[in-house]
Scaffold this motif. Sequence first.
Motif, PDB file in Angstrom:
ATOM      1  N   PHE A  61      41.956  29.543  56.395  1.00  0.00           N
ATOM      2  CA  PHE A  61      43.223  30.312  56.270  1.00  0.00           C
ATOM      3  C   PHE A  61      44.034  30.379  57.565  1.00  0.00           C
ATOM      4  O   PHE A  61      44.999  31.151  57.634  1.00  0.00           O
ATOM      5  CB  PHE A  61      42.904  31.748  55.793  1.00  0.00           C
ATOM      6  CG  PHE A  61      42.167  31.799  54.480  1.00  0.00           C
ATOM      7  CD1 PHE A  61      42.728  31.227  53.333  1.00  0.00           C
ATOM      8  CD2 PHE A  61      40.933  32.413  54.364  1.00  0.00           C
ATOM      9  CE1 PHE A  61      42.049  31.278  52.120  1.00  0.00           C
ATOM     10  CE2 PHE A  61      40.269  32.474  53.153  1.00  0.00           C
ATOM     11  CZ  PHE A  61      40.815  31.895  52.029  1.00  0.00           C
ATOM     12  N   GLN A  62      43.643  29.607  58.535  1.00  0.00           N
ATOM     13  CA  GLN A  62      44.339  29.592  59.823  1.00  0.00           C
ATOM     14  C   GLN A  62      44.419  30.995  60.424  1.00  0.00           C
ATOM     15  O   GLN A  62      45.453  31.444  60.903  1.00  0.00           O
ATOM     16  CB  GLN A  62      45.738  28.985  59.664  1.00  0.00           C
ATOM     17  CG  GLN A  62      45.677  27.535  59.262  1.00  0.00           C
ATOM     18  CD  GLN A  62      47.022  26.999  58.792  1.00  0.00           C
ATOM     19  OE1 GLN A  62      48.034  27.679  58.867  1.00  0.00           O
ATOM     20  NE2 GLN A  62      47.007  25.767  58.319  1.00  0.00           N
ATOM     21  N   THR A  63      43.320  31.691  60.263  1.00  0.00           N
ATOM     22  CA  THR A  63      43.250  33.038  60.835  1.00  0.00           C
ATOM     23  C   THR A  63      42.600  32.951  62.218  1.00  0.00           C
ATOM     24  O   THR A  63      42.299  31.859  62.693  1.00  0.00           O
ATOM     25  CB  THR A  63      42.429  33.967  59.930  1.00  0.00           C
ATOM     26  OG1 THR A  63      41.183  33.325  59.630  1.00  0.00           O
ATOM     27  CG2 THR A  63      43.153  34.268  58.644  1.00  0.00           C
ATOM     28  N   ASN A  64      42.394  34.084  62.796  1.00  0.00           N
ATOM     29  CA  ASN A  64      41.870  34.076  64.151  1.00  0.00           C
ATOM     30  C   ASN A  64      40.753  35.110  64.303  1.00  0.00           C
ATOM     31  O   ASN A  64      40.769  35.930  65.215  1.00  0.00           O
ATOM     32  CB  ASN A  64      43.014  34.367  65.136  1.00  0.00           C
ATOM     33  CG  ASN A  64      42.660  33.890  66.537  1.00  0.00           C
ATOM     34  OD1 ASN A  64      41.662  33.177  66.731  1.00  0.00           O
ATOM     35  ND2 ASN A  64      43.452  34.297  67.506  1.00  0.00           N
ATOM     36  N   PHE A  65      39.833  35.090  63.351  1.00  0.00           N
ATOM     37  CA  PHE A  65      38.682  35.994  63.469  1.00  0.00           C
ATOM     38  C   PHE A  65      37.813  35.534  64.643  1.00  0.00           C
ATOM     39  O   PHE A  65      37.763  34.343  64.962  1.00  0.00           O
ATOM     40  CB  PHE A  65      37.863  36.009  62.176  1.00  0.00           C
ATOM     41  CG  PHE A  65      38.605  36.605  60.996  1.00  0.00           C
ATOM     42  CD1 PHE A  65      38.903  37.976  60.977  1.00  0.00           C
ATOM     43  CD2 PHE A  65      38.985  35.826  59.918  1.00  0.00           C
ATOM     44  CE1 PHE A  65      39.568  38.523  59.894  1.00  0.00           C
ATOM     45  CE2 PHE A  65      39.655  36.375  58.841  1.00  0.00           C
ATOM     46  CZ  PHE A  65      39.953  37.729  58.829  1.00  0.00           C
ATOM     47  N   ARG A  66      37.200  36.524  65.223  1.00  0.00           N
ATOM     48  CA  ARG A  66      36.377  36.158  66.385  1.00  0.00           C
ATOM     49  C   ARG A  66      35.126  35.374  65.931  1.00  0.00           C
ATOM     50  O   ARG A  66      34.411  35.824  65.037  1.00  0.00           O
ATOM     51  CB  ARG A  66      35.942  37.408  67.127  1.00  0.00           C
ATOM     52  CG  ARG A  66      35.220  37.089  68.417  1.00  0.00           C
ATOM     53  CD  ARG A  66      34.479  38.282  68.942  1.00  0.00           C
ATOM     54  NE  ARG A  66      35.355  39.254  69.545  1.00  0.00           N
ATOM     55  CZ  ARG A  66      34.895  40.351  70.123  1.00  0.00           C
ATOM     56  NH1 ARG A  66      33.621  40.627  70.121  1.00  0.00           N
ATOM     57  NH2 ARG A  66      35.736  41.199  70.671  1.00  0.00           N
ATOM     58  N   GLU A  67      34.931  34.240  66.583  1.00  0.00           N
ATOM     59  CA  GLU A  67      33.755  33.415  66.258  1.00  0.00           C
ATOM     60  C   GLU A  67      32.752  33.523  67.413  1.00  0.00           C
ATOM     61  O   GLU A  67      33.130  33.787  68.549  1.00  0.00           O
ATOM     62  CB  GLU A  67      34.162  31.939  66.112  1.00  0.00           C
ATOM     63  CG  GLU A  67      35.159  31.717  64.983  1.00  0.00           C
ATOM     64  CD  GLU A  67      35.686  30.278  65.002  1.00  0.00           C
ATOM     65  OE1 GLU A  67      35.048  29.409  65.615  1.00  0.00           O
ATOM     66  OE2 GLU A  67      36.765  30.062  64.393  1.00  0.00           O
ATOM     67  N   MET A  68      31.562  33.258  67.055  1.00  0.00           N
ATOM     68  CA  MET A  68      30.533  33.276  68.104  1.00  0.00           C
ATOM     69  C   MET A  68      30.618  31.993  68.944  1.00  0.00           C
ATOM     70  O   MET A  68      30.896  30.931  68.413  1.00  0.00           O
ATOM     71  CB  MET A  68      29.132  33.398  67.470  1.00  0.00           C
ATOM     72  CG  MET A  68      28.059  33.814  68.426  1.00  0.00           C
ATOM     73  SD  MET A  68      26.431  33.581  67.680  1.00  0.00           S
ATOM     74  CE  MET A  68      26.117  31.882  68.097  1.00  0.00           C
ATOM     75  N   ASP A  69      30.465  32.225  70.220  1.00  0.00           N
ATOM     76  CA  ASP A  69      30.481  31.048  71.083  1.00  0.00           C
ATOM     77  C   ASP A  69      29.145  30.309  70.925  1.00  0.00           C
ATOM     78  O   ASP A  69      28.083  30.849  71.224  1.00  0.00           O
ATOM     79  CB  ASP A  69      30.685  31.507  72.539  1.00  0.00           C
ATOM     80  CG  ASP A  69      30.859  30.316  73.472  1.00  0.00           C
ATOM     81  OD1 ASP A  69      30.736  29.171  72.975  1.00  0.00           O
ATOM     82  OD2 ASP A  69      31.133  30.556  74.655  1.00  0.00           O
ATOM     83  N   ALA A  70      29.201  29.076  70.411  1.00  0.00           N
ATOM     84  CA  ALA A  70      27.989  28.325  70.079  1.00  0.00           C
ATOM     85  C   ALA A  70      27.098  28.113  71.289  1.00  0.00           C
ATOM     86  O   ALA A  70      25.875  28.055  71.168  1.00  0.00           O
ATOM     87  CB  ALA A  70      28.377  26.978  69.454  1.00  0.00           C
ATOM     88  N   TYR A  71      27.717  28.063  72.474  1.00  0.00           N
ATOM     89  CA  TYR A  71      26.944  27.773  73.660  1.00  0.00           C
ATOM     90  C   TYR A  71      26.224  29.003  74.192  1.00  0.00           C
ATOM     91  O   TYR A  71      25.380  28.932  75.045  1.00  0.00           O
ATOM     92  CB  TYR A  71      27.863  27.179  74.752  1.00  0.00           C
ATOM     93  CG  TYR A  71      28.476  25.881  74.284  1.00  0.00           C
ATOM     94  CD1 TYR A  71      27.700  24.693  74.263  1.00  0.00           C
ATOM     95  CD2 TYR A  71      29.779  25.835  73.821  1.00  0.00           C
ATOM     96  CE1 TYR A  71      28.251  23.519  73.797  1.00  0.00           C
ATOM     97  CE2 TYR A  71      30.331  24.656  73.369  1.00  0.00           C
ATOM     98  CZ  TYR A  71      29.557  23.499  73.355  1.00  0.00           C
ATOM     99  OH  TYR A  71      30.082  22.336  72.876  1.00  0.00           O
TER     100      TYR A  71
END
Length: 823
Positions: A61-71
């Motif tokens: 949805f081209q949103t900007n929910f916070r994602e976990m930094d994979a690193y």
Amino acid sequence: MADTDHCCSTQLIDGDGEFNVVGLDNFMRTTKFSNCGLSYAVVAIMGPQSSGKSTLLNHLFQTNFREMDAYRGRSQTTKGIWIAHCVGIEPFTIAMDLEGTDGRERGEDDTTFEKQSALFALAIADIVLINMWCHDIGREQAANKPLLKTVFQVMMRLFSPRKTTLLFVIRDKTKTPLEYLEPILREDIQKIWNVVNKPAAHKDTPLSEFFNVEVTALSSYEEKEELFKEQVAQLRQRFFNSIYPGGLAGDRRGVVPASGFSFSAQQIWRVIKENKDLDLPAHKVMVATVRCEEIANEKFCRLSSDEDWLALEEAVQSGSVSGFGRRLSSILETYFSEYDSEATYFDEDVRNAKRKHLESKALDLVHPAYLNLLGHLRFKALENFKSRLEQMLKEGEGFAASGRACTESCMHEFDQGCADAAIKQANWDASKVREKLQRNIDAHILSVRDAKLSELVARYEEKLRQLLCEPVESLFDAAGRDTWASIRKLLRRETETAVLEFSTAITSFELDQPTIESMLQGLRDYARNLVVKKAREEAGKVLILMKDRFSTVFSHDNELMPRVWTGKEDIKTITKDARAASLRLLAVMAAIRLDEKPDKIENIILSSLMEGTVTSPDPLASSTWEEVPPENTLITPVQCKSLWRQFKSETEYTVTQAISAQEAYKRSNNWLPPPWAIVAMVVLGFNEFMLLLRNPLYLMFLFVAFLLSKAMWVQMDVPGQFQHGTLAGLISISSRFLPTVMNLLKRLAEEAQGHRTPESPTQQQSSVAFQSFRNQSQLNPTSSIAQSSVSSNVSVSDSSVEYSSPNLMQRRSTKVQEAELSQ
Ligand SMILES: Nc1nc2c(ncn2[C@@H]2O[C@H](COP(=O)(O)OP(=O)(O)OP(=O)(O)O)[C@@H](O)[C@H]2O)c(=O)[nH]1
């Protein structure tokens, strides 16, 4: 609490379960979500922690929910529930990112945030994405198993589930095709559904009754990012027009209109937190009730301060406003239609009820202005009516016809005004005001009619007064046998003429017959009362009239000539006649005879008083006349008796005077000395007589002396002067002629002596006075005679002058003078 952790996402509920009302309202305002009505969809995602939910939503949805930094490794990043607007997707779609489940079963405790958020998502969202790892499918200990169990369990707590679409998103799909995975997953889902505790009502309800189950699979974002993005892009297409038939949420139910979303979400979360059952239909009604009321209140507030309305209201204060109904209808329509459009998606019953309430409040607000306007219209119509009626009456139109025409035109104008003031939104009733106007008009007509009729009646009464009063008075003055007959005739004639004219004059009033009859009777009564009043007035001065009558008869002969008491008149008979005449007058004045009923009053009076007939009982010893009702009695028998006594005593003097005058006259005419004196004079004066005869000068002197004496005798009216006695005669004659005679003699003496001295001023005056007297005598030989006659008559009628009124005296004097002058 942070409203917006990301630029486009908003935390709806924080990790502690606090609802972010301000954040949601801000979100709704900035995204204009409130205007969407029912055209919106809510997509929620739930699944284990760090299963790539935020990553998926952001790509989808081209949103900007916070994602976990994979690193930095796997750890929970999303706390609570976040929302964001799915830009570019139609209709308006909200993505809801839920805090991840921790994969452990927590028993049946419904108070955990995990369950609460799951229930919230099921109550709010149209589509719920269930994020799950591909390798969990078919596994007994899969992480999504407790999640699904939670979902199904909480679903049972919604009284009427919304038929949510459960879209299972299989992440990190393997090479195993979806066609093989899907049945296994569905079987897993069904197994879970079967073991979930269900209320008795839903014991055998199939899963499909509550959910649409969809399954999709995505490649690993971490390992096959491009493929992942490609598959996500394809998945994104399924969210376009998702709410329409055939879409992902095509058969959703019980959607809350966008404007009620905020309130609805708050309420749902409150109920969930209070661990109460969530009755969605009741909730929907409640949301509708609150929201419709809010909308209605807002519309009402705006209407109250609407400039057009305020201007209209002010204009109505000072007078009628044309186009009032049209303008007000338009203003009201604006707010009612705004309400309709904003409340359109809320529960119909609630919406209609709230609209009615709004209408009622709005109409209550504007109704006074309408009434005000009706008041102006009524006032205007009444004023127009008054002026038109006056104008028509001035132009000579008939009263009743004018009243009708003016009423019709003014009522028509009023009706038009009412029609102009009427609004579309209400069926306001102007009938009461109309009735009031009609009453006002009727009252005005009545008052004008009464005034006009009173004027007319007064005019005819005045006319009757003029036609009756003087003639009646004159008839009473000449009271005789025919007096009452003449009065009756006069009254009948004048009354009937007036009544006829009056009834013609009131034709245009179109009065009912009883009213006409009563008015005509009133006029007749008035005329009759005039006569009665006049009769009472005349009866009040009956003694004066009687004495006047007595004087007239007593002091005049049959030819109405003033009597000179020479001694030949029979005073007794004259007195009797005069008294009889006075008593007849008394009889006429004794009672009102307007009804032509014979009576014996005159006989009684004459026989009892005049002739002195004594009957027992005395007919005059009563206070009523026989055959005469008390109201018609003017002078009672007893009063007649006392009047007679008074009359007799007051006229006695006149008779005595007449007798004295007669005796005086006799004395003054008997001036020769007695016969023995004449004989003595002849015997003793024979020589002197002969001397005179023998001397012509003496004879001439005697002759001249005789002529002078004779002239003076006639000139001075010596017999007349001596009527009042010898002394009075002498004084009167001497006072008039002595100075003149003295002057004359003086002059003669002076002339005889031959000494002509100049005349003194006094002498001159005396001479002028003498000359003027002579001239006067020559010019008006009758004046002195008239004067002496008048004085003699006045003396006779002294007593009558004493009691007569001034005009009566004048009339009498004039009559006498006229008679004498004509003589
Ligand atoms: N294996 C795999 N990892 C992924 C995938 N998508 C995202 N990740 C990674 O998973 C980690 C967590 O991603 P998020 O998107 O934050 O996961 P989440 O479920 O939102 O996490 P929480 O909100 O904390 O529960 C990130 O490091 C991602 O790079 C995927 O498709 N496969």
